[in-house]
Enzyme design. Structure first.
Site, PDB file in Angstrom:
ATOM      1  N   ARG A 148     -29.260  12.239  -1.359  1.00  0.00           N
ATOM      2  CA  ARG A 148     -29.869  11.536  -2.485  1.00  0.00           C
ATOM      3  C   ARG A 148     -31.205  12.187  -2.771  1.00  0.00           C
ATOM      4  O   ARG A 148     -31.995  12.405  -1.835  1.00  0.00           O
ATOM      5  CB  ARG A 148     -30.069  10.060  -2.121  1.00  0.00           C
ATOM      6  CG  ARG A 148     -30.639   9.256  -3.271  1.00  0.00           C
ATOM      7  CD  ARG A 148     -30.913   7.825  -2.871  1.00  0.00           C
ATOM      8  NE  ARG A 148     -32.288   7.653  -2.461  1.00  0.00           N
ATOM      9  CZ  ARG A 148     -32.950   6.493  -2.513  1.00  0.00           C
ATOM     10  NH1 ARG A 148     -32.335   5.412  -2.933  1.00  0.00           N
ATOM     11  NH2 ARG A 148     -34.192   6.414  -2.116  1.00  0.00           N
ATOM     12  N   TYR A 160     -40.300   5.042  -7.445  1.00  0.00           N
ATOM     13  CA  TYR A 160     -39.377   4.522  -6.450  1.00  0.00           C
ATOM     14  C   TYR A 160     -38.837   5.667  -5.586  1.00  0.00           C
ATOM     15  O   TYR A 160     -38.469   6.728  -6.094  1.00  0.00           O
ATOM     16  CB  TYR A 160     -38.197   3.790  -7.113  1.00  0.00           C
ATOM     17  CG  TYR A 160     -37.086   3.630  -6.133  1.00  0.00           C
ATOM     18  CD1 TYR A 160     -37.186   2.664  -5.145  1.00  0.00           C
ATOM     19  CD2 TYR A 160     -36.012   4.507  -6.105  1.00  0.00           C
ATOM     20  CE1 TYR A 160     -36.225   2.570  -4.162  1.00  0.00           C
ATOM     21  CE2 TYR A 160     -35.043   4.416  -5.131  1.00  0.00           C
ATOM     22  CZ  TYR A 160     -35.156   3.445  -4.161  1.00  0.00           C
ATOM     23  OH  TYR A 160     -34.217   3.370  -3.182  1.00  0.00           O
ATOM     24  N   ASP A 212     -30.997   7.620  -7.569  1.00  0.00           N
ATOM     25  CA  ASP A 212     -31.141   6.166  -7.767  1.00  0.00           C
ATOM     26  C   ASP A 212     -32.186   5.903  -8.852  1.00  0.00           C
ATOM     27  O   ASP A 212     -33.342   6.322  -8.721  1.00  0.00           O
ATOM     28  CB  ASP A 212     -31.577   5.534  -6.433  1.00  0.00           C
ATOM     29  CG  ASP A 212     -31.505   4.007  -6.445  1.00  0.00           C
ATOM     30  OD1 ASP A 212     -31.382   3.418  -7.534  1.00  0.00           O
ATOM     31  OD2 ASP A 212     -31.584   3.414  -5.347  1.00  0.00           O
ATOM     32  N   HIS A 214     -32.877   2.759  -9.845  1.00  0.00           N
ATOM     33  CA  HIS A 214     -33.465   1.480  -9.431  1.00  0.00           C
ATOM     34  C   HIS A 214     -33.665   0.510 -10.589  1.00  0.00           C
ATOM     35  O   HIS A 214     -34.742  -0.101 -10.737  1.00  0.00           O
ATOM     36  CB  HIS A 214     -34.763   1.708  -8.646  1.00  0.00           C
ATOM     37  CG  HIS A 214     -34.820   0.912  -7.374  1.00  0.00           C
ATOM     38  ND1 HIS A 214     -35.546  -0.239  -7.248  1.00  0.00           N
ATOM     39  CD2 HIS A 214     -34.208   1.083  -6.188  1.00  0.00           C
ATOM     40  CE1 HIS A 214     -35.391  -0.723  -6.028  1.00  0.00           C
ATOM     41  NE2 HIS A 214     -34.578   0.057  -5.360  1.00  0.00           N
ATOM     42  N   GLU A 238     -27.152   5.965  -9.631  1.00  0.00           N
ATOM     43  CA  GLU A 238     -27.142   4.583  -9.125  1.00  0.00           C
ATOM     44  C   GLU A 238     -28.061   3.668  -9.930  1.00  0.00           C
ATOM     45  O   GLU A 238     -29.167   4.067 -10.317  1.00  0.00           O
ATOM     46  CB  GLU A 238     -27.618   4.644  -7.665  1.00  0.00           C
ATOM     47  CG  GLU A 238     -27.776   3.303  -6.988  1.00  0.00           C
ATOM     48  CD  GLU A 238     -28.249   3.454  -5.551  1.00  0.00           C
ATOM     49  OE1 GLU A 238     -28.129   4.566  -4.981  1.00  0.00           O
ATOM     50  OE2 GLU A 238     -28.775   2.477  -5.006  1.00  0.00           O
ATOM     51  N   GLU A 264     -26.093  -3.011  -4.929  1.00  0.00           N
ATOM     52  CA  GLU A 264     -26.741  -3.349  -3.651  1.00  0.00           C
ATOM     53  C   GLU A 264     -27.323  -4.761  -3.658  1.00  0.00           C
ATOM     54  O   GLU A 264     -27.482  -5.367  -2.604  1.00  0.00           O
ATOM     55  CB  GLU A 264     -27.814  -2.315  -3.285  1.00  0.00           C
ATOM     56  CG  GLU A 264     -28.993  -2.290  -4.236  1.00  0.00           C
ATOM     57  CD  GLU A 264     -29.980  -1.158  -3.958  1.00  0.00           C
ATOM     58  OE1 GLU A 264     -29.549  -0.075  -3.565  1.00  0.00           O
ATOM     59  OE2 GLU A 264     -31.187  -1.383  -4.159  1.00  0.00           O
ATOM     60  N   ARG A 285     -21.723  -0.806  -4.509  1.00  0.00           N
ATOM     61  CA  ARG A 285     -22.785  -0.690  -3.510  1.00  0.00           C
ATOM     62  C   ARG A 285     -22.980  -1.947  -2.680  1.00  0.00           C
ATOM     63  O   ARG A 285     -23.902  -2.036  -1.872  1.00  0.00           O
ATOM     64  CB  ARG A 285     -24.096  -0.350  -4.229  1.00  0.00           C
ATOM     65  CG  ARG A 285     -24.066   0.965  -4.968  1.00  0.00           C
ATOM     66  CD  ARG A 285     -24.566   2.104  -4.111  1.00  0.00           C
ATOM     67  NE  ARG A 285     -25.950   1.917  -3.740  1.00  0.00           N
ATOM     68  CZ  ARG A 285     -26.445   2.106  -2.516  1.00  0.00           C
ATOM     69  NH1 ARG A 285     -25.638   2.437  -1.520  1.00  0.00           N
ATOM     70  NH2 ARG A 285     -27.728   1.951  -2.278  1.00  0.00           N
ATOM     71  N   GLU A 341     -24.504   5.020   2.723  1.00  0.00           N
ATOM     72  CA  GLU A 341     -25.930   5.365   2.700  1.00  0.00           C
ATOM     73  C   GLU A 341     -26.491   5.344   4.120  1.00  0.00           C
ATOM     74  O   GLU A 341     -26.159   4.454   4.916  1.00  0.00           O
ATOM     75  CB  GLU A 341     -26.690   4.345   1.840  1.00  0.00           C
ATOM     76  CG  GLU A 341     -28.174   4.640   1.749  1.00  0.00           C
ATOM     77  CD  GLU A 341     -28.905   3.671   0.822  1.00  0.00           C
ATOM     78  OE1 GLU A 341     -28.360   2.581   0.542  1.00  0.00           O
ATOM     79  OE2 GLU A 341     -30.013   4.015   0.379  1.00  0.00           O
ATOM     80  N   TRP A 404     -38.486  -3.418 -10.832  1.00  0.00           N
ATOM     81  CA  TRP A 404     -38.823  -2.444  -9.802  1.00  0.00           C
ATOM     82  C   TRP A 404     -37.542  -1.948  -9.194  1.00  0.00           C
ATOM     83  O   TRP A 404     -37.071  -1.009  -9.066  1.00  0.00           O
ATOM     84  CB  TRP A 404     -39.688  -3.064  -8.687  1.00  0.00           C
ATOM     85  CG  TRP A 404     -39.980  -2.009  -7.660  1.00  0.00           C
ATOM     86  CD1 TRP A 404     -40.919  -0.997  -7.725  1.00  0.00           C
ATOM     87  CD2 TRP A 404     -39.304  -1.814  -6.390  1.00  0.00           C
ATOM     88  NE1 TRP A 404     -40.843  -0.199  -6.614  1.00  0.00           N
ATOM     89  CE2 TRP A 404     -39.876  -0.666  -5.781  1.00  0.00           C
ATOM     90  CE3 TRP A 404     -38.275  -2.478  -5.732  1.00  0.00           C
ATOM     91  CZ2 TRP A 404     -39.446  -0.168  -4.528  1.00  0.00           C
ATOM     92  CZ3 TRP A 404     -37.842  -2.015  -4.507  1.00  0.00           C
ATOM     93  CH2 TRP A 404     -38.429  -0.862  -3.906  1.00  0.00           C
TER      94      TRP A 404
HETATM   95  C1  GCO Z   1     -31.274   2.034  -1.835  1.00  0.00           C
HETATM   96  C2  GCO Z   1     -32.122   0.937  -2.285  1.00  0.00           C
HETATM   97  C3  GCO Z   1     -33.257   0.558  -1.410  1.00  0.00           C
HETATM   98  C4  GCO Z   1     -33.863  -0.753  -1.897  1.00  0.00           C
HETATM   99  C5  GCO Z   1     -34.250  -1.605  -0.738  1.00  0.00           C
HETATM  100  C6  GCO Z   1     -34.734  -2.946  -1.193  1.00  0.00           C
HETATM  101  O1  GCO Z   1     -30.580   2.594  -2.675  1.00  0.00           O
HETATM  102  O2  GCO Z   1     -31.280   2.299  -0.649  1.00  0.00           O
HETATM  103  O3  GCO Z   1     -32.389   0.982  -3.650  1.00  0.00           O
HETATM  104  O4  GCO Z   1     -34.220   1.555  -1.242  1.00  0.00           O
HETATM  105  O5  GCO Z   1     -34.945  -0.545  -2.713  1.00  0.00           O
HETATM  106  O6  GCO Z   1     -33.169  -1.711   0.122  1.00  0.00           O
HETATM  107  O7  GCO Z   1     -34.809  -3.829  -0.149  1.00  0.00           O
HETATM  108 MG    MG Z   2     -30.552   1.697  -4.538  1.00  0.00          MG
END
Ligand code: GCO
Ligand code: MG
Length: 404
Positions: A148, A160, A212, A214, A238, A264, A285, A341, A404
């Site tokens: 990643r 991020y 990612d 985010h 992602e 996620e 995810r 991951e 975020w």
């Molecule tokens: C990822 C995630 C994490 C999250 C975190 C929040 O893809 O691993 O986006 O980095 O930000 O798990 O608690």
């Molecule tokens: Mg993520």
């Protein structure tokens, strides 16, 4: 009939904050479940201690499905991250107990291994492109086969996935209030294609690359990004849009062939349903820790299988070694595994949670110890008390709160 005799909620700050449920049966079998919810840990600890533990004492540990339904349907107020993290922990601890009683690693109870190991992806990051290229090189040298990539964006102070000081990246920061960061979608969208081009030029076309976003873009911005990245053939892109607006991905999907991953923050099958049934994503995810444990994740992954979607279970450091082990047992057994991951835990975390899983040549394997293959070292965990830590809050240049 054995009964659940003891249910302990263990909160530790070993490396970062974790909440673990430990169940002990009347014949002395112990099972663990991960209940960690980053930045809201104590809410889950209270949900477990105040509302679930009293219901668990005296129950038959063998009745996993019945316990799941009892805790889920029986609450009336269903779903949500706190409830589902708590139910997940109970469910995983019961699977751990069942597998330990059978004297088998959990993946054997789930149908046995479908592959030699779970392909893992690592997190490479840099404050700028040269730093990122170095970080990718280091991860490849350690044996990872999928990476990643996250990089600082010119004109933005932080972003991020990239540690500001070049140290290991941890999304949560200690303190009584969240840190704040500033986000500029336009600057990011201008930079992203150049970033991926630089990575492909250096490492060639074959390396599986993930990225990612985010949850920060609108559907139109996300579609434009995904199209601009098509020449670089990502493994996945992602969380392009905010996760609660699943219908937003219809427009993105129709606009691009870049593979999409999301989920996620999902905590139930119903969060995944539209995306799976309409085939709007390529990878789901959702994780064992946050989406109802092994019992519920099997349903999510079965529906995914039916629609050609593969797993990409969340595995950031806020998934504890207990949660990661559960993902690996499930990932090894299911037919539609995609990728796992992997963000290595700190030495303090590893010391508090001795585990049987291994990383060899870029593949994670849960190991062959009975159950999950993870224990908790009370003394090591007890040396690090919980300290409040929060994920950052994001704002636009004019101060507006953004995802975020
Ligand atoms: C990822 C995630 C994490 C999250 C975190 C929040 O893809 O691993 O986006 O980095 O930000 O798990 O608690
Ligand atoms: Mg993520």
């Amino acid at each position: 009939m054995p009964a659940i005799e003891k249910a302990e909620v263990l909160v530790t700050g070993a490396g970062r904050n974790f909440v673990t449920l430990r169940l002990t049966t009347s014949d002395g079998v112990v099972g663990l479940g991960d209940a960690t919810l980053n930045g809201r840990e104590l809410a889950v600890a209270s949900y477990l201690r105040d509302h679930l533990v009293p219901l668990l004492i005296g129950r038959d540990p063998a009745r996993i499905e019945d316990t799941w339904q009892y805790l889920y349907r029986g609450a009336y107020w269903r779903r949500g991250p706190v409830t589902m993290a708590a139910i997940s922990a109970v469910d995983v601890a019961l699977w751990d107990i069942k597998a330990r009683m059978a004297g088998m690693p959990l993946y054997q109870l789930l149908g046995g291994a479908s592959r030699r190991g779970c392909l893992a992806y690592a997190h490479a990051m840099g404050r700028n492109i040269p730093e990122l290229l170095d970080s990718i090189r280091t991860h490849l040298e350690t044996g990872y086969r999928a990476i990643r990539v996250q990089c600082g964006v010119p004109g933005m102070e932080s972003t991020y996935g990239v540690a500001a000081d070049g140290a290991n990246y941890e999304p949560a920061h200690q303190g009584l209030a969240p840190a704040e960061s500033t986000w500029d979608s336009a600057a990011y969208l201008r930079f992203a294609p150049a970033l991926m081009e630089a990575v492909r030029l250096e490492f060639g076309p074959e390396l599986p690359l993930l990225h990612d976003v985010h949850h920060r873009l609108t559907p139109r911005e996300a579609a434009s990004l995904a199209r601009s990245l098509e020449p670089f053939a990502l493994f996945w892109l992602e969380d392009v849009t905010p996760a609660e607006d699943q219908a937003a991905l219809r427009f993105v999907r129709a606009s691009t062939t870049t593979p999409l991953a999301i989920g996620e923050t999902f905590n139930s099958l119903w969060d995944c349903q539209l995306l799976l049934e309409e085939r709007l994503i390529d990878f789901i995810r959702a994780s064992v820790t946050h989406a109802g444990g092994i019992t519920h994740m099997r349903r999510i992954l079965s529906l995914a299988e039916l629609h050609g979607v593969r797993s990409g279970m969340h595995g950031a450091t806020d998934i504890s070694p207990v949660g990661l082990a559960a993902s690996l047992h499930l990932g090894l057994a299911i037919p539609n595994f995609g990728i796992q991951e992997h963000m290595p835990h700190s030495p303090e975390t590893d010391e508090a949670f001795p585990h049987a899983y291994t990383l060899t040549d870029g593949y994670l394997h849960p190991g062959d110890a009975p159950g999950l293959g993870v224990t908790i070292d009370d003394a090591a965990a007890g040396r690090h008390p919980y300290a409040a830590a929060y994920l950052p809050v994001n704002r636009l240049a004019d101060g507006t709160v953004h995802d975020w």
